[in-house]
Design a protein around this motif. Structure first.
Motif, PDB file in Angstrom:
ATOM      1  N   HIS A  55       3.644  20.981  -6.109  1.00 31.49           N
ATOM      2  CA  HIS A  55       4.077  21.134  -7.494  1.00 31.49           C
ATOM      3  C   HIS A  55       3.304  20.176  -8.385  1.00 31.49           C
ATOM      4  O   HIS A  55       2.979  19.069  -7.967  1.00 31.49           O
ATOM      5  CB  HIS A  55       5.576  20.825  -7.626  1.00 31.49           C
ATOM      6  N   ALA A  56       3.062  20.613  -9.621  1.00 33.28           N
ATOM      7  CA  ALA A  56       2.314  19.767 -10.546  1.00 33.28           C
ATOM      8  C   ALA A  56       3.133  18.542 -10.953  1.00 33.28           C
ATOM      9  O   ALA A  56       2.601  17.479 -11.211  1.00 33.28           O
ATOM     10  CB  ALA A  56       1.923  20.558 -11.779  1.00 33.28           C
ATOM     11  N   VAL A  57       4.449  18.724 -11.008  1.00 33.70           N
ATOM     12  CA  VAL A  57       5.316  17.639 -11.439  1.00 33.70           C
ATOM     13  C   VAL A  57       6.392  17.478 -10.373  1.00 33.70           C
ATOM     14  O   VAL A  57       6.934  18.462  -9.889  1.00 33.70           O
ATOM     15  CB  VAL A  57       5.963  17.964 -12.800  1.00 33.70           C
ATOM     16  N   GLU A  58       6.680  16.251  -9.989  1.00 36.30           N
ATOM     17  CA  GLU A  58       7.703  16.055  -8.972  1.00 36.30           C
ATOM     18  C   GLU A  58       9.096  16.069  -9.582  1.00 36.30           C
ATOM     19  O   GLU A  58       9.463  15.215 -10.377  1.00 36.30           O
ATOM     20  CB  GLU A  58       7.449  14.771  -8.195  1.00 36.30           C
ATOM     21  N   GLN A  59       9.856  17.082  -9.234  1.00 36.55           N
ATOM     22  CA  GLN A  59      11.229  17.224  -9.717  1.00 36.55           C
ATOM     23  C   GLN A  59      12.090  17.596  -8.523  1.00 36.55           C
ATOM     24  O   GLN A  59      11.611  18.244  -7.606  1.00 36.55           O
ATOM     25  CB  GLN A  59      11.323  18.379 -10.695  1.00 36.55           C
ATOM     26  N   TYR A  60      13.359  17.238  -8.575  1.00 31.85           N
ATOM     27  CA  TYR A  60      14.265  17.572  -7.484  1.00 31.85           C
ATOM     28  C   TYR A  60      15.584  18.086  -8.034  1.00 31.85           C
ATOM     29  O   TYR A  60      15.956  17.813  -9.178  1.00 31.85           O
ATOM     30  CB  TYR A  60      14.530  16.343  -6.599  1.00 31.85           C
ATOM     31  N   ASN A  61      16.292  18.818  -7.178  1.00 30.64           N
ATOM     32  CA  ASN A  61      17.690  19.186  -7.443  1.00 30.64           C
ATOM     33  C   ASN A  61      17.912  19.839  -8.806  1.00 30.64           C
ATOM     34  O   ASN A  61      18.671  19.332  -9.625  1.00 30.64           O
ATOM     35  CB  ASN A  61      18.595  17.940  -7.322  1.00 30.64           C
ATOM     36  N   VAL A  62      17.249  20.922  -9.020  1.00 30.25           N
ATOM     37  CA  VAL A  62      17.490  21.691 -10.243  1.00 30.25           C
ATOM     38  C   VAL A  62      18.432  22.847  -9.873  1.00 30.25           C
ATOM     39  O   VAL A  62      18.070  23.723  -9.102  1.00 30.25           O
ATOM     40  CB  VAL A  62      16.173  22.229 -10.830  1.00 30.25           C
ATOM     41  N   PHE A  63      19.643  22.788 -10.414  1.00 31.97           N
ATOM     42  CA  PHE A  63      20.666  23.764 -10.044  1.00 31.97           C
ATOM     43  C   PHE A  63      21.236  24.458 -11.274  1.00 31.97           C
ATOM     44  O   PHE A  63      21.213  23.914 -12.375  1.00 31.97           O
ATOM     45  CB  PHE A  63      21.841  23.072  -9.346  1.00 31.97           C
ATOM     46  N   ALA A  64      21.812  25.614 -11.047  1.00 30.81           N
ATOM     47  CA  ALA A  64      22.623  26.273 -12.082  1.00 30.81           C
ATOM     48  C   ALA A  64      24.030  26.418 -11.525  1.00 30.81           C
ATOM     49  O   ALA A  64      24.225  26.476 -10.308  1.00 30.81           O
ATOM     50  CB  ALA A  64      22.042  27.631 -12.413  1.00 30.81           C
ATOM     51  N   GLU A  65      25.002  26.463 -12.428  1.00 35.27           N
ATOM     52  CA  GLU A  65      26.390  26.611 -11.971  1.00 35.27           C
ATOM     53  C   GLU A  65      26.651  28.061 -11.588  1.00 35.27           C
ATOM     54  O   GLU A  65      26.010  28.986 -12.082  1.00 35.27           O
ATOM     55  CB  GLU A  65      27.360  26.150 -13.064  1.00 35.27           C
ATOM     56  N   ASP A  66      27.634  28.241 -10.718  1.00 33.74           N
ATOM     57  CA  ASP A  66      27.930  29.555 -10.141  1.00 33.74           C
ATOM     58  C   ASP A  66      28.807  30.386 -11.085  1.00 33.74           C
ATOM     59  O   ASP A  66      29.936  30.725 -10.753  1.00 33.74           O
ATOM     60  CB  ASP A  66      28.625  29.319  -8.784  1.00 33.74           C
ATOM     61  N   VAL A  67      28.281  30.681 -12.251  1.00 31.42           N
ATOM     62  CA  VAL A  67      29.050  31.433 -13.252  1.00 31.42           C
ATOM     63  C   VAL A  67      28.305  32.732 -13.574  1.00 31.42           C
ATOM     64  O   VAL A  67      27.144  32.693 -13.974  1.00 31.42           O
ATOM     65  CB  VAL A  67      29.213  30.604 -14.543  1.00 31.42           C
TER      66      VAL A  67
ATOM     67  N   PRO C 287       5.133  26.789   0.252  1.00 36.92           N
ATOM     68  CA  PRO C 287       6.213  26.271  -0.599  1.00 36.92           C
ATOM     69  C   PRO C 287       6.297  27.059  -1.909  1.00 36.92           C
ATOM     70  O   PRO C 287       5.266  27.299  -2.544  1.00 36.92           O
ATOM     71  CB  PRO C 287       5.808  24.826  -0.878  1.00 36.92           C
ATOM     72  N   ASP C 288       7.501  27.452  -2.297  1.00 41.07           N
ATOM     73  CA  ASP C 288       7.652  28.222  -3.530  1.00 41.07           C
ATOM     74  C   ASP C 288       7.422  27.312  -4.733  1.00 41.07           C
ATOM     75  O   ASP C 288       8.186  26.373  -4.965  1.00 41.07           O
ATOM     76  CB  ASP C 288       9.043  28.849  -3.620  1.00 41.07           C
ATOM     77  N   PRO C 289       6.362  27.581  -5.499  1.00 39.63           N
ATOM     78  CA  PRO C 289       6.055  26.690  -6.625  1.00 39.63           C
ATOM     79  C   PRO C 289       7.047  26.819  -7.781  1.00 39.63           C
ATOM     80  O   PRO C 289       7.037  25.980  -8.690  1.00 39.63           O
ATOM     81  CB  PRO C 289       4.650  27.137  -7.060  1.00 39.63           C
ATOM     82  N   ASP C 290       7.888  27.854  -7.759  1.00 38.29           N
ATOM     83  CA  ASP C 290       8.836  28.057  -8.854  1.00 38.29           C
ATOM     84  C   ASP C 290      10.126  27.254  -8.679  1.00 38.29           C
ATOM     85  O   ASP C 290      10.961  27.232  -9.581  1.00 38.29           O
ATOM     86  CB  ASP C 290       9.210  29.546  -8.965  1.00 38.29           C
ATOM     87  N   LEU C 291      10.331  26.663  -7.505  1.00 37.98           N
ATOM     88  CA  LEU C 291      11.600  25.989  -7.238  1.00 37.98           C
ATOM     89  C   LEU C 291      11.390  24.532  -6.864  1.00 37.98           C
ATOM     90  O   LEU C 291      10.486  24.205  -6.102  1.00 37.98           O
ATOM     91  CB  LEU C 291      12.332  26.695  -6.099  1.00 37.98           C
ATOM     92  N   ALA C 292      12.238  23.691  -7.404  1.00 39.30           N
ATOM     93  CA  ALA C 292      12.163  22.276  -7.076  1.00 39.30           C
ATOM     94  C   ALA C 292      12.785  22.043  -5.699  1.00 39.30           C
ATOM     95  O   ALA C 292      13.768  22.689  -5.348  1.00 39.30           O
ATOM     96  CB  ALA C 292      12.913  21.467  -8.128  1.00 39.30           C
ATOM     97  N   PRO C 293      12.243  21.123  -4.928  1.00 40.49           N
ATOM     98  CA  PRO C 293      12.869  20.759  -3.654  1.00 40.49           C
ATOM     99  C   PRO C 293      14.238  20.117  -3.900  1.00 40.49           C
ATOM    100  O   PRO C 293      14.563  19.764  -5.035  1.00 40.49           O
ATOM    101  CB  PRO C 293      11.903  19.742  -3.051  1.00 40.49           C
ATOM    102  N   VAL C 294      15.006  19.980  -2.828  1.00 39.97           N
ATOM    103  CA  VAL C 294      16.343  19.400  -2.954  1.00 39.97           C
ATOM    104  C   VAL C 294      16.419  18.144  -2.096  1.00 39.97           C
ATOM    105  O   VAL C 294      15.963  18.136  -0.954  1.00 39.97           O
ATOM    106  CB  VAL C 294      17.424  20.406  -2.494  1.00 39.97           C
TER     107      VAL C 294
END
Lengths: 97, 512, 490
Positions: A55-67, C287-294
């Motif tokens: 990934h170009a940018v390191e990000q983690y744990n992006v979630f949406a609520e189950d609605v 690795p799916d580039p559209d999703l952030a790891p957890v």
């Protein structure tokens, strides 16, 4: 390193679900070989202990609520289908399954 | 100055003061398109009626004293790979010639909320793959400065319509230089934001970890304005940066004090056109005259950028473009003909007693996939799908794809190190000015190598801009390329503004 | 099973997680909607659409991982599994490849009837992935178009892969039962096989015992299309016999043939070879580039572990050790689900008689549920009311036979036991009345008195019958004791 054969390219064309003519196969083999040879430039880089960067940018744990949200009306879902009936997408018979 | 020549910033102040109406501005732009687009071919679709209706609506709102959006009444062009609900979105591909998305991309929605007038959809290289817009399956776009030349690509239509004064703002997308290189070829400003700054939701993906939507315009202020309108966190895009978006319009005119400019020695080496080099060096001198300090820096892994990029981008593309299988949308081959062909092949093999080959024959479904995709995609798209399929396939993944991901990190780390000692890295956007249509189409690798200055910003996810900085002796624009650390678009815009204050390259226009 | 070979069984189970929405979009996951009415650009794989991960799905997966003793690594990511199929609209499935969200756990299986030794079945991994849509084929001619419904596309699945640790169809079934039980106790999945929310594939081969120092292994077969646990049991048994026959015929071992796929034909009760997908092994995972790891912290996992409900195996032990009921009883009750356990415990605590409560739940309550095709939570008599009836038996206000009549009436009306007993004229007969009645009956039956004096106990039976005619409410046991006592003094 490896040289790309016409058979390799033919196999890849099935994996990629592309039908290539004989001429296209010839040209593709030539061009792909050229590019693959070029990218093997990377072999001169020492990458021991380097973490792959997917990934170009390191990000983690992006979630949406189950609605639930509003789904598309069926007509809209099927509107672009090359072939459909009033309910479903249609494709040629899937054999042997 | 004619309305179609005015910048968006100028237009907004005239619209605010009531000097002009959006309908007048929109009509002026439409008229300019009518006059010149036959020759330039920037647009795949012009939405006259919708645009005028929107202009009228904005004028009414203004008249009634209602609140309006930040681009109220300003015409904008949209690259035809951003989904627009109810309007054909083609990616310049036969595959999507008739595709009408049931939803709009986040950026298009933001433009609508900003009350911009979407005037049409611009041509591009098919699926954004290419650097000349010659890979469009649906139209030819030419460079307004010289219509025998290409406008660059993939955002060729987006850049050409700006240069031809058809519209003041134009959206581009950039996976390896697709905003910056055509901006450079056409003498306009193009900014590729930090990865994640602008939502990718509704952008038809080429290479997801590299794609970024960005503003194209003729001035630094307009670029700032447009970027501000399209940026921001989007919960529909998991890779969207969850950070507050700066108000670029409020800082763009503040000069940068004590600017430290990094020059990469290798960027001025072999393969760089002499006139391009001269223009860029002169631009650097302009900054020095304004007090900037120039530092020689090294990005040791930069030379692996193209190889890294041409593994990662096709790999991702091969997967992203798998969805175009003619089952749910997009082009499908004629089924009856396909079945007849299959039958004939089967009969021939049977007659020849070739049992083994008979067994390998495609099923009707697989043949439908293969034929539809062969018909729907152009040669460059096929080439990249094939390359990416190969570099991900069993036995090659580690040697190619995984290796490229590791070198990608080294490229990023080079930048991290460099930005400790400089604020901006400066150099040419492209090694050459716009080239003749048809002159490079037979040598894909040569075409790929033209991207050497731009691809590394995508690999590292950092922002970069191309700003007009000179002309060749043949009167072709040259762009200077500036790169900054992640989320520092503000720095690039201010640097561009400083340059435009000191020079007038950005106000040059082609004689049409 | 056989003294000629061991059956080696590994199971791959896919369970749909009970979320309201899909794994990567917010379309509803409700089963049974009209085709293609629960889709959006994301699950249709429309160009430009992007996935966003469902938080609840990940939480449910974590819960399951904890319950199955799996390790949850600090880092996990999403991968694309690339293949073409018309019910997979993106041309790839978002799944997990080399860094799954959990790995290396186990599940304990036990058979209360002792048909196999208790064992730990290893679990290699459990990972999250999205479901595909549904393809409807032309069953008759196989010629007409295949129809595609994408409602199910994107529903969250947890794939749980066991080690090849099971050695008999019975063990495989026990593993599945226990797994299903755990998942339903956790509320992670409804595990409804008919609706496809639990799907099983079995990898089976044989280790043939031979004279040579090394055992011989037959080629591995993956069995698909099994739509009940019973089918799994039968398919494995069938496959074992078939593989042994084939080995005897061809002598082919695991070294001579790759893994193949066979489908279970439930009507014919046989497995049939299935066409292999071409180049099926080359999924080009990346690795799916559209999703952030957890990332997950040890504290988060610990919190989930702590908040976990009591699991079936622990409840069985608790019922057996704490209430003193047989293992078999505990097993029957626990297998009925959490509601049955709660019901049983309430009953046992109120009556104070664990075994009697267990008997009633197993025999009477379950019989009624089965006869009426009801779920446990639909059982009409509350534990409290049933306890009142059982207490009446214990207090000798009513005998068991008549208590069953009261029970039947309680099912039909919403009256409680004392009301029905009063209506039926059932009341406790006091000691002096029993004394009077016993004297009366003994007086009228000198022969019986004689027999009793000579130790012929069965004579009392006829006396009870006569007494019951005079007063149906007497407790037979009390009356019998009274008679014997009186005769002694005569």
């Amino acid at each position: 390193m490896s040289s790309l054969t016409r058979e390799d390219v033919e196999k890849v064309s099935l994996l990629a679900r592309l039908r290539l003519s004989e001429d296209e196969l010839t040209k593709m083999t030539e061009q792909m070989s050229q590019i693959v040879n070029y990218v093997e430039l990377l072999n001169e880089v020492n990458t021991d202990d380097v973490e792959p960067m997917a990934h170009a940018v390191e990000q983690y744990n992006v979630f949406a609520e189950d609605v639930p949200h509003q789904s598309l009306p069926r007509e809209a879902a099927l509107a672009n289908a090359p072939k459909s009936d009033s309910e479903c997408f249609r494709v040629p018979a899937v054999l042997g399954d | 100055m004619a309305l179609y020549e005015a910048s968006a910033t100028q237009l907004l102040s005239q619209l605010e003061s009531g000097e002009v109406t959006s309908v007048e501005v929109t009509k002026a732009c439409l008229e300019q398109i009518r006059k010149h687009d036959g020759e330039v071919g920037a647009f795949l679709k012009v939405m006259d009626d919708k645009a005028l209706a929107k202009a009228e609506e904005v004028d009414k709102k203004r008249k009634a004293g209602e609140a309006v959006g930040m681009l109220a009444g300003v015409p904008v062009a949209v690259k035809d790979l951003l989904c627009t609900e109810g309007e054909v979105t083609t990616c310049a591909s036969k595959m999507l010639e008739n595709f009408v998305p049931p939803y709009s991309s986040t950026v298009v929605k933001k433009l609508e909320q900003a009350d911009a007038v979407i005037i049409g959809k611009t041509n591009m290289d098919e699926f954004a793959m290419g650097g000349s817009t010659e890979n469009s399956a649906l139209g030819k776009t030419r460079n307004p400065w010289n219509t025998s030349l290409v406008p660059g690509g993939s955002s060729g239509g987006a850049a050409a319509c700006l240069a031809a004064r058809m519209v003041p703002l134009s959206i581009g997308t950039d996976t390896g230089g697709s905003i910056r290189q055509p901006a450079s070829f056409c003498g306009v400003v193009g900014l590729k934001p930090t990865y994640g700054r602008v939502s990718r939701f509704g952008l038809i993906a080429f290479a997801s970890s590299l794609d970024q939507i960005g503003p194209m315009a003729r001035t630094a202020e307009d670029t700032a304005l447009f970027l501000e309108a399209m940026s921001g966190y989007d919960p529909n895009d998991s890779t969207s940066a969850n950070v507050p978006c700066p108000l670029f319009t409020q800082t763009v005119d503040k000069p940068l004090e004590g600017l430290r400019i990094g020059l990469v020695k290798e960027h001025f080496g072999e393969g760089l056109n002499g006139e391009v080099e001269k223009a860029v060096r002169e631009a650097v001198a302009v900054y020095e005259s304004m007090g900037a300090k120039v530092v020689d820096i090294s990005l040791p892994h930069n030379k692996y950028g193209i190889a890294t990029y041409y593994i990662i981008a096709p790999s991702e593309a091969s997967s992203n473009l798998a969805r175009f299988d003619s089952a749910h949308y997009g082009h499908r081959c004629d089924e009856a003909t396909m079945l007849e062909e299959l039958k004939a092949e089967e009969d021939a093999l049977r007659a020849a007693g070739k049992e083994a080959e008979l067994k390998k024959l495609d099923t009707p479904l697989i043949r439908m996939y293969r034929k539809s995709r062969a018909e729907g995609f152009g040669p460059e798209v096929k080439r990249r799908i094939m390359l990416g399929t190969y570099t991900l396939s069993a036995g090659y993944y580690e040697a190619y794809y995984l290796k490229a991901l590791k070198v990608r990190r080294l490229i990023r780390e080079d930048y991290d190190k460099a930005f400790k000692s400089v604020d901006i890295i400066m150099g040419p956007t492209a090694p050459n000015p716009a080239f003749a249509a048809g002159s490079k189409t037979n040598d894909p690798l040569a075409m790929y190598l033209e991207d050497l200055y731009t691809v590394t910003a995508n690999l590292a996810g950092i922002p970069a801009i191309s700003v007009p900085c000179g002309m060749t002796s043949e009167g072709l624009p040259v762009g200077v390329h500036m790169q900054a650390p992640a989320l520092e678009e503000d720095r690039l815009l201010r640097a561009a503004y400083m340059f435009q204050k000191a020079t007038d390259w950005h106000s040059k226009s082609p004689s049409m | 099973m056989s003294d000629q070979y061991d059956i080696i069984i590994g199971l791959e189970v896919h369970v749909q997680l009970q979320t309201k929405t899909k794994l990567f979009c917010r379309c509803s996951t409700t089963f049974g909607a009209s085709p293609n009415t629960q889709t959006c650009p994301v699950c249709l794989g429309m160009p430009g659409s992007l996935p966003v991960m469902n938080r609840e799905a990940f939480q449910l997966a974590l819960k399951t991982a904890c319950a199955l003793n799996l390790n949850v690594p600090r880092f996990t990511k999403w991968d694309r599994k690339n293949y073409y199929y018309p019910d997979l609209p993106k041309g790839y499935q978002i799944s997990q490849f080399d860094l799954p969200m959990s790995e290396d756990g186990f599940l304990l299986i036990r058979d209360p009837k002792g048909q196999f030794e208790p064992k730990k079945v290893g679990i290699i991994r459990a990972h999250l992935e999205e479901d595909a849509g549904k393809s409807m084929h032309d069953e008759v001619a196989g010629k007409a178009d295949t129809r595609i419904d994408l409602n199910r596309t994107g529903t969250p699945l947890l794939e749980i892969v066991s080690q090849p640790d099971m050695r008999s169809p019975l063990e495989a079934k026990a593993y599945l039962n226990e797994l299903k039980l755990i998942l339903t106790y956790l509320g992670v999945s409804d595990c409804n096989m008919q609706e496809g929310s639990l799907r099983v594939d079995a990898n089976v081969n044989l280790h043939i015992k031979s004279e040579e120092p090394k055992k011989v292994a037959t080629p591995i077969v993956e069995i698909k299309n099994m739509n009940s646990f019973r089918a799994v049991e039968r398919a494995i048994a069938y496959e074992a016999t078939r593989q042994f026959d084939e080995w005897q015929e061809t002598g082919k071992t695991i070294k001579d043939a790759p893994k193949t796929t066979r489908g279970w034909d439930d009507a014919a009760q046989i497995t049939r070879p299935q066409r292999e997908k071409e180049e099926s092994s080359d999924y080009r995972y990346f690795p799916d580039p559209d999703l952030a790891p957890v990332t997950t912290t040890a504290e988060e996992v610990e919190a989930i572990q702590t908040a976990l409900c009591e699991l079936p195996m622990a409840i069985r032990d608790r019922l057996h050790d704490g209430y003193g009921i047989p293992e078999y009883d505990a097993d029957v009750i626990v297998n009925q689900g959490q509601i049955a356990v709660d019901y049983y415990e309430a009953l046992a605590l109120k009556t104070g008689d664990a075994k009697m409560s267990s008997n009633w739940v197993q025999q009477d309550v379950l019989r009624v549920l089965k006869e009426r095709d009801l779920e446990f939570d639909q059982f009409p008599i509350t534990a409290e009311r049933l306890a009142t009836l059982l207490k009446a038996i214990m207090n000798k206000e009513i005998d068991t036979t008549r208590a069953k009549d009261v029970f039947t009436q309680m099912l039909e009306s919403d009256k409680d036991a004392p009301t029905i007993m009063a209506e039926m004229g059932i009341e406790k007969v006091d000691d002096s009345a029993i004394d009077d009645l016993a004297r009366e009956v003994l007086e009228a039956n000198p022969k019986a008195v004689e027999d009793l004096k000579n130790g012929i106990q069965k004579a009392v039976g006829a006396l009870i019958g006569q007494a019951k005619k005079k007063n149906p409410n007497i407790d037979p046991g009390t009356f019998r004791a009274k008679c014997i006592e009186l005769v002694k003094d005569m």
